[in-house]
Design a protein around this motif. Structure first.
Motif, PDB file in Angstrom:
ATOM      1  N   ALA A   1      16.531  32.951 -20.835  1.00 56.40           N
ATOM      2  CA  ALA A   1      16.175  32.492 -19.083  1.00 56.40           C
ATOM      3  C   ALA A   1      15.178  31.891 -20.462  1.00 56.40           C
ATOM      4  CB  ALA A   1      15.528  33.648 -18.566  1.00 56.40           C
ATOM      5  N   PHE A   2      14.356  31.932 -20.981  1.00 54.72           N
ATOM      6  CA  PHE A   2      13.368  31.369 -21.202  1.00 54.72           C
ATOM      7  C   PHE A   2      13.699  29.485 -22.176  1.00 54.72           C
ATOM      8  CE2 PHE A   2      10.876  29.754 -25.925  1.00 54.72           C
ATOM      9  CZ  PHE A   2       9.342  29.762 -24.721  1.00 54.72           C
ATOM     10  N   ALA A   3      15.170  30.092 -23.504  1.00 51.72           N
ATOM     11  CA  ALA A   3      15.566  29.222 -23.626  1.00 51.72           C
ATOM     12  C   ALA A   3      15.439  27.636 -22.789  1.00 51.72           C
ATOM     13  CB  ALA A   3      17.241  29.197 -24.065  1.00 51.72           C
ATOM     14  N   PRO A   4      16.091  27.214 -22.177  1.00 51.20           N
ATOM     15  CA  PRO A   4      15.812  25.825 -21.551  1.00 51.20           C
ATOM     16  C   PRO A   4      14.517  25.663 -21.026  1.00 51.20           C
ATOM     17  CG  PRO A   4      17.341  27.662 -19.884  1.00 51.20           C
ATOM     18  CD  PRO A   4      16.277  28.077 -21.026  1.00 51.20           C
ATOM     19  N   VAL A   5      13.537  26.067 -21.369  1.00 50.95           N
ATOM     20  CA  VAL A   5      12.440  25.792 -21.715  1.00 50.95           C
ATOM     21  C   VAL A   5      11.866  23.458 -22.558  1.00 50.95           C
ATOM     22  CG1 VAL A   5       9.942  25.653 -21.968  1.00 50.95           C
ATOM     23  CG2 VAL A   5      11.192  27.701 -20.068  1.00 50.95           C
TER      24      VAL A   5
ATOM     25  N   ARG B   1      17.775  17.180  -9.326  1.00 53.70           N
ATOM     26  CA  ARG B   1      16.784  18.013  -9.852  1.00 53.70           C
ATOM     27  C   ARG B   1      16.261  18.676  -8.529  1.00 53.70           C
ATOM     28  NH1 ARG B   1      19.098  14.732 -13.455  1.00 53.70           N
ATOM     29  NH2 ARG B   1      17.366  13.866 -15.090  1.00 53.70           N
ATOM     30  N   LEU B   2      15.574  17.832  -7.358  1.00 51.76           N
ATOM     31  CA  LEU B   2      14.916  18.755  -6.377  1.00 51.76           C
ATOM     32  C   LEU B   2      15.293  19.854  -6.408  1.00 51.76           C
ATOM     33  CD1 LEU B   2      11.762  18.702  -5.403  1.00 51.76           C
ATOM     34  CD2 LEU B   2      13.162  17.238  -3.797  1.00 51.76           C
ATOM     35  N   TYR B   3      16.433  19.889  -5.427  1.00 47.96           N
ATOM     36  CA  TYR B   3      17.103  21.479  -5.200  1.00 47.96           C
ATOM     37  C   TYR B   3      17.850  22.106  -5.737  1.00 47.96           C
ATOM     38  CZ  TYR B   3      22.359  21.041  -6.419  1.00 47.96           C
ATOM     39  OH  TYR B   3      23.431  20.511  -6.294  1.00 47.96           O
ATOM     40  N   GLN B   4      17.712  21.566  -7.591  1.00 50.56           N
ATOM     41  CA  GLN B   4      17.852  22.921  -8.384  1.00 50.56           C
ATOM     42  C   GLN B   4      16.802  24.114  -8.472  1.00 50.56           C
ATOM     43  OE1 GLN B   4      20.570  23.413  -9.445  1.00 50.56           O
ATOM     44  NE2 GLN B   4      22.538  21.720  -9.302  1.00 50.56           N
ATOM     45  N   LEU B   5      15.613  22.991  -7.815  1.00 55.16           N
ATOM     46  CA  LEU B   5      14.535  23.898  -8.359  1.00 55.16           C
ATOM     47  C   LEU B   5      14.490  25.407  -8.217  1.00 55.16           C
ATOM     48  CD1 LEU B   5      11.416  24.327  -9.286  1.00 55.16           C
ATOM     49  CD2 LEU B   5      10.614  23.737  -7.439  1.00 55.16           C
ATOM     50  N   PRO B   6      15.263  25.405  -6.648  1.00 58.37           N
ATOM     51  CA  PRO B   6      15.205  26.808  -5.708  1.00 58.37           C
ATOM     52  C   PRO B   6      16.454  27.541  -5.863  1.00 58.37           C
ATOM     53  CG  PRO B   6      15.174  24.695  -4.506  1.00 58.37           C
ATOM     54  CD  PRO B   6      14.862  24.671  -5.538  1.00 58.37           C
ATOM     55  N   ASN B   7      17.699  25.894  -6.146  1.00 56.77           N
ATOM     56  CA  ASN B   7      19.184  27.089  -6.772  1.00 56.77           C
ATOM     57  C   ASN B   7      18.906  27.653  -8.193  1.00 56.77           C
ATOM     58  OD1 ASN B   7      21.793  27.254  -6.448  1.00 56.77           O
ATOM     59  ND2 ASN B   7      22.294  25.452  -7.951  1.00 56.77           N
TER      60      ASN B   7
ATOM     61  N   GLY C   1      10.485  21.067 -16.270  1.00 57.81           N
ATOM     62  CA  GLY C   1      10.822  20.063 -15.447  1.00 57.81           C
ATOM     63  C   GLY C   1      11.191  19.222 -14.462  1.00 57.81           C
ATOM     64  N   LEU C   2      10.550  19.600 -13.326  1.00 55.26           N
ATOM     65  CA  LEU C   2      10.195  18.368 -12.457  1.00 55.26           C
ATOM     66  C   LEU C   2       8.821  17.692 -13.027  1.00 55.26           C
ATOM     67  CD1 LEU C   2       9.149  20.361  -9.161  1.00 55.26           C
ATOM     68  CD2 LEU C   2      10.912  18.230  -9.803  1.00 55.26           C
ATOM     69  N   PHE C   3       7.952  18.167 -13.785  1.00 51.86           N
ATOM     70  CA  PHE C   3       6.503  16.966 -14.304  1.00 51.86           C
ATOM     71  C   PHE C   3       7.267  16.409 -15.775  1.00 51.86           C
ATOM     72  CE2 PHE C   3       3.073  17.261 -18.090  1.00 51.86           C
ATOM     73  CZ  PHE C   3       2.500  16.150 -17.352  1.00 51.86           C
ATOM     74  N   ARG C   4       8.457  16.790 -15.839  1.00 52.73           N
ATOM     75  CA  ARG C   4       9.218  16.032 -16.923  1.00 52.73           C
ATOM     76  C   ARG C   4      10.030  14.569 -16.260  1.00 52.73           C
ATOM     77  NH1 ARG C   4      14.457  18.480 -18.060  1.00 52.73           N
ATOM     78  NH2 ARG C   4      14.999  17.103 -16.521  1.00 52.73           N
ATOM     79  N   ASP C   5      10.933  15.011 -14.765  1.00 49.45           N
ATOM     80  CA  ASP C   5      11.327  14.512 -14.018  1.00 49.45           C
ATOM     81  C   ASP C   5      10.506  13.419 -14.062  1.00 49.45           C
ATOM     82  OD1 ASP C   5      13.425  15.358 -14.666  1.00 49.45           O
ATOM     83  OD2 ASP C   5      13.951  16.476 -12.854  1.00 49.45           O
ATOM     84  N   MET C   6       8.786  13.638 -12.988  1.00 50.27           N
ATOM     85  CA  MET C   6       7.649  12.949 -11.877  1.00 50.27           C
ATOM     86  C   MET C   6       7.472  11.891 -13.247  1.00 50.27           C
ATOM     87  SD  MET C   6       5.309  15.385 -10.723  1.00 50.27           S
ATOM     88  CE  MET C   6       4.151  14.294 -10.802  1.00 50.27           C
ATOM     89  N   LEU C   7       7.342  12.095 -15.437  1.00 53.71           N
ATOM     90  CA  LEU C   7       6.914  11.070 -16.271  1.00 53.71           C
ATOM     91  C   LEU C   7       8.479   9.775 -16.151  1.00 53.71           C
ATOM     92  CD1 LEU C   7       4.892  13.361 -18.814  1.00 53.71           C
ATOM     93  CD2 LEU C   7       4.334  11.830 -17.233  1.00 53.71           C
ATOM     94  N   VAL C   8       9.606  10.560 -16.231  1.00 53.85           N
ATOM     95  CA  VAL C   8      10.261   9.838 -15.887  1.00 53.85           C
ATOM     96  C   VAL C   8      11.043   8.831 -15.008  1.00 53.85           C
ATOM     97  CG1 VAL C   8      13.465   9.288 -15.975  1.00 53.85           C
ATOM     98  CG2 VAL C   8      12.253  11.631 -18.165  1.00 53.85           C
ATOM     99  N   ALA C   9      10.470   9.307 -14.005  1.00 54.29           N
ATOM    100  CA  ALA C   9      10.775   8.383 -13.149  1.00 54.29           C
ATOM    101  C   ALA C   9       9.489   6.784 -12.771  1.00 54.29           C
ATOM    102  CB  ALA C   9      10.368   8.797 -12.210  1.00 54.29           C
TER     103      ALA C   9
ATOM    104  N   SER D   1      11.366  33.555 -13.465  1.00 58.53           N
ATOM    105  CA  SER D   1       9.655  33.605 -13.813  1.00 58.53           C
ATOM    106  C   SER D   1       9.815  32.228 -15.422  1.00 58.53           C
ATOM    107  CB  SER D   1       9.240  34.879 -14.653  1.00 58.53           C
ATOM    108  OG  SER D   1       9.709  35.736 -15.296  1.00 58.53           O
ATOM    109  N   PHE D   2      10.646  32.837 -16.435  1.00 61.39           N
ATOM    110  CA  PHE D   2      10.904  31.995 -17.274  1.00 61.39           C
ATOM    111  C   PHE D   2      11.680  30.593 -16.830  1.00 61.39           C
ATOM    112  CE2 PHE D   2      10.756  35.200 -19.991  1.00 61.39           C
ATOM    113  CZ  PHE D   2       9.412  35.246 -20.793  1.00 61.39           C
ATOM    114  N   THR D   3      12.775  31.275 -15.956  1.00 64.79           N
ATOM    115  CA  THR D   3      13.800  29.601 -14.744  1.00 64.79           C
ATOM    116  C   THR D   3      12.813  29.121 -14.401  1.00 64.79           C
ATOM    117  OG1 THR D   3      15.762  31.151 -14.413  1.00 64.79           O
ATOM    118  CG2 THR D   3      15.036  29.092 -13.009  1.00 64.79           C
ATOM    119  N   LEU D   4      11.252  29.583 -13.149  1.00 61.52           N
ATOM    120  CA  LEU D   4      10.293  28.750 -12.553  1.00 61.52           C
ATOM    121  C   LEU D   4       9.549  28.094 -13.845  1.00 61.52           C
ATOM    122  CD1 LEU D   4       8.906  28.526 -10.628  1.00 61.52           C
ATOM    123  CD2 LEU D   4       6.793  30.403 -10.761  1.00 61.52           C
ATOM    124  N   MET D   5       9.069  28.678 -14.710  1.00 61.38           N
ATOM    125  CA  MET D   5       8.630  27.686 -15.589  1.00 61.38           C
ATOM    126  C   MET D   5       8.931  26.445 -16.400  1.00 61.38           C
ATOM    127  SD  MET D   5       7.163  29.074 -19.911  1.00 61.38           S
ATOM    128  CE  MET D   5       6.715  30.693 -19.452  1.00 61.38           C
TER     129      MET D   5
END
Length: 517
Positions: free
Chosen positions: A157-161, A271-277, A19-27, A10-14
């Motif tokens: 698991a929360f720390a990377p947030v 970044r994308l495949y690391q979401l499920p990984n 991270g995906l939202f961040r990457d969208m803005l970086v892109a 759950s925290f990894t999902l967060m």
């Protein structure tokens, strides 16, 4: 087991969603410009050393020994052992950081020798700022190992947030207020400082958590005790294994740097495949290692074997549909997530090819995380090293041949990604053979995996067909694209769930039992 996995997941999902939202803005701000390429390349260097000396090698040796100290000698001796190893790790990393930051112009050549001078200079500048992230994250991984051994999975698991929160703060607040949208170099510079600050924030949070749970870690003069010598004996092959794997990744980056934008394509696909990984593979690895270690230490090897088989079945139940979706509609998902601002349709197509290649290897990436605890729990780090050397030779040979083969169509990076997936499947085969006598792949497990694969394949066909039927919306305005992507995920997930239950790949009773354990 599933309860602990849910906590971590759950925290990894967060973290991954942020991270995906961040990457969208970086892109959006950086696209696939040379500043984007420099930034993602700069992040690879501290991450490479972190995986070698931090969470990858150190914790695979540390967690089993810490569990032994905890079980045999009690919390006080375990705390002393953790403090001493923390001091050793901090000393080695501090010396390394003081050497590498001034010598960054030389060290950066490890990753991006193919960059032209201006792009290379920007990479060096960003790398110098971010490299202290290595020191913090490796020490954070050590503290996470302590907490995980105590059965505390949520906070690590929360720390990377925190990393994503700080980077989003730069992108959503600093960039607009300072009007940096047109100054791409300074956007990358601020992001680099955010990475640096996040490392210290995560380290402080985990150190406080250890103290609150009765494992206050003290930084002191390192002592070469018999227990530390044992750690070094076990860690040596683990460091070499992690080093071999990172050399492998570095070679792939070097090969890709010969093609313009290829480093960015691979990075965004990663970044994308690391979401499920990350959600599945990392969660299983984090939870299984201390659990299997405790079972082996208690003489319950049969139960440990069953726990690993259970881990394989559940991991594939979650991973195979994600892999099918990435293969079926990788470029569509990339376009929805990143195609705006400086990101073009051709960037989405090129990145989508790499996503599909990584999707093929996604089950293997996850299985590797599930299988390795079978070695590390028994303090066996030599066998994974031998197998890693074989895997690297396969990856390097495949990457070189496939890159030059696909380069004639301008998609050499696809060959590099495909080579990584092929090598990962070879690694899974070798790890499974190496666990003979401990892991027994019986008929029931094979049937369950086959049924899961069939259900995932059907869901992939649904996603593929749906992406064709919704092509107009996927290329439409923002709300249409997001709605279409949501429909694809819902349709694929719904069909997969029904097929998995109908084919008896799992059952509601089995899932409930997993949550109770």
């Amino acid at each position: 087991m599933l309860r602990s996995l849910f906590s971590v997941g759950s925290f990894t999902l967060m973290s991954r969603v942020l991270g995906l939202f961040r990457d969208m803005l970086v892109a959006r701000y950086l696209g696939t410009s040379m500043y984007s390429q420099a930034f993602v390349a700069a992040m690879r260097l501290p991450n490479m050393f972190r995986r070698i000396f931090g969470e990858g090698a150190f914790n695979t040796a540390f967690v089993p020994l810490f569990n032994r100290e905890l079980a045999d000698h009690g919390p006080d001796e375990a705390r002393n052992f953790a403090s001493n190893t923390f001091s050793w790790l901090a000393t080695v990393l501090a010396v390394g950081t003081l050497v590498i930051i001034p010598g960054m112009p030389w060290f950066a050549k490890i990753l991006v020798a193919g960059f032209e001078p201006e792009k290379y200079a920007i990479t060096v500048a960003y790398s110098r700022i971010m490299f202290s992230y290595l020191l913090c994250m490796a020490l954070s991984a050590h503290l996470s190992g302590v907490l995980n051994s105590l059965g505390r999975f949520s906070l690590p698991a929360f720390a990377p947030v925190l990393l994503n929160v700080l980077m989003l703060g730069v992108l959503l607040i600093v960039v607009p207020i300072a009007h940096l949208q047109g100054s791409l170099y300074h956007v990358g510079l601020w992001l680099s400082w955010a990475v640096c600050a996040a490392g210290f924030a995560q380290l402080g949070m985990l150190w406080i958590s250890c103290k609150r749970h009765g494992m206050g870690i003290r930084l002191g003069k390192p002592k070469l005790t018999p227990r530390v010598r044992r750690l070094l004996v076990i860690m040596g092959p683990a460091v070499a294994t992690a080093g071999v794997q990172q050399v492998n990744a570095t070679i792939g980056t070097q090969i890709a740097s010969m093609q313009d934008k290829a480093v960015s394509f691979l990075s965004w696909a990663d970044r994308l495949y690391q979401l499920p990984n990350g959600l599945i593979g990392v969660a299983f690895g984090v939870v299984l290692l201390p659990q299997i270690t405790r079972l082996v230490r208690s003489g319950k090897e049969l139960e440990a074997r069953e726990r690993m088989k259970e881990g394989i079945a559940f991991a594939m139940l979650l991973t195979l549909p994600a892999a099918a979706a990435l293969i079926a509609a990788g470029d569509e998902f990339v376009a929805v997530l990143f195609q705006r601002g400086q990101w073009t349709a051709s960037d989405s197509y090129a990145t989508g090819l790499a996503v599909a290649a990584y999707g093929f290897g996604l089950p293997a990436f996850v299985l590797t995380k599930v299988l390795l605890p079978g070695f590390f729990a028994r303090e066996n780090t030599r066998t994974p090293l031998k197998l890693a050397l074989i895997t690297v030779s396969v990856d390097v040979g495949s990457a070189l041949s496939l890159y030059f083969f696909f380069r004639q169509w301008g998609i050499g990076h696809f060959g590099v990604a495909l080579a990584t997936s092929i090598a990962s499947w070879v690694n899974v085969f070798l790890l499974t053979r190496g666990l003979r006598g401990f892991l027994q792949i019986d008929r029931a497990l094979v049937k369950k995996l086959a049924r899961t694969l069939i259900a995932a394949a059907i869901s992939g066909l649904v996603v593929w067909g749906g992406s064709r039927g919704l092509a107009g919306w996927l290329a439409g305005v923002e709300w249409q694209r997001w709605l279409a992507a949501g429909l694809l995920v819902a349709a694929g997930g719904g069909v997969y769930g029904m097929m998995a239950l109908a084919l008896k790949a799992t059952s509601l009773a089995e899932l409930k039992a997993g949550f109770r354990r």
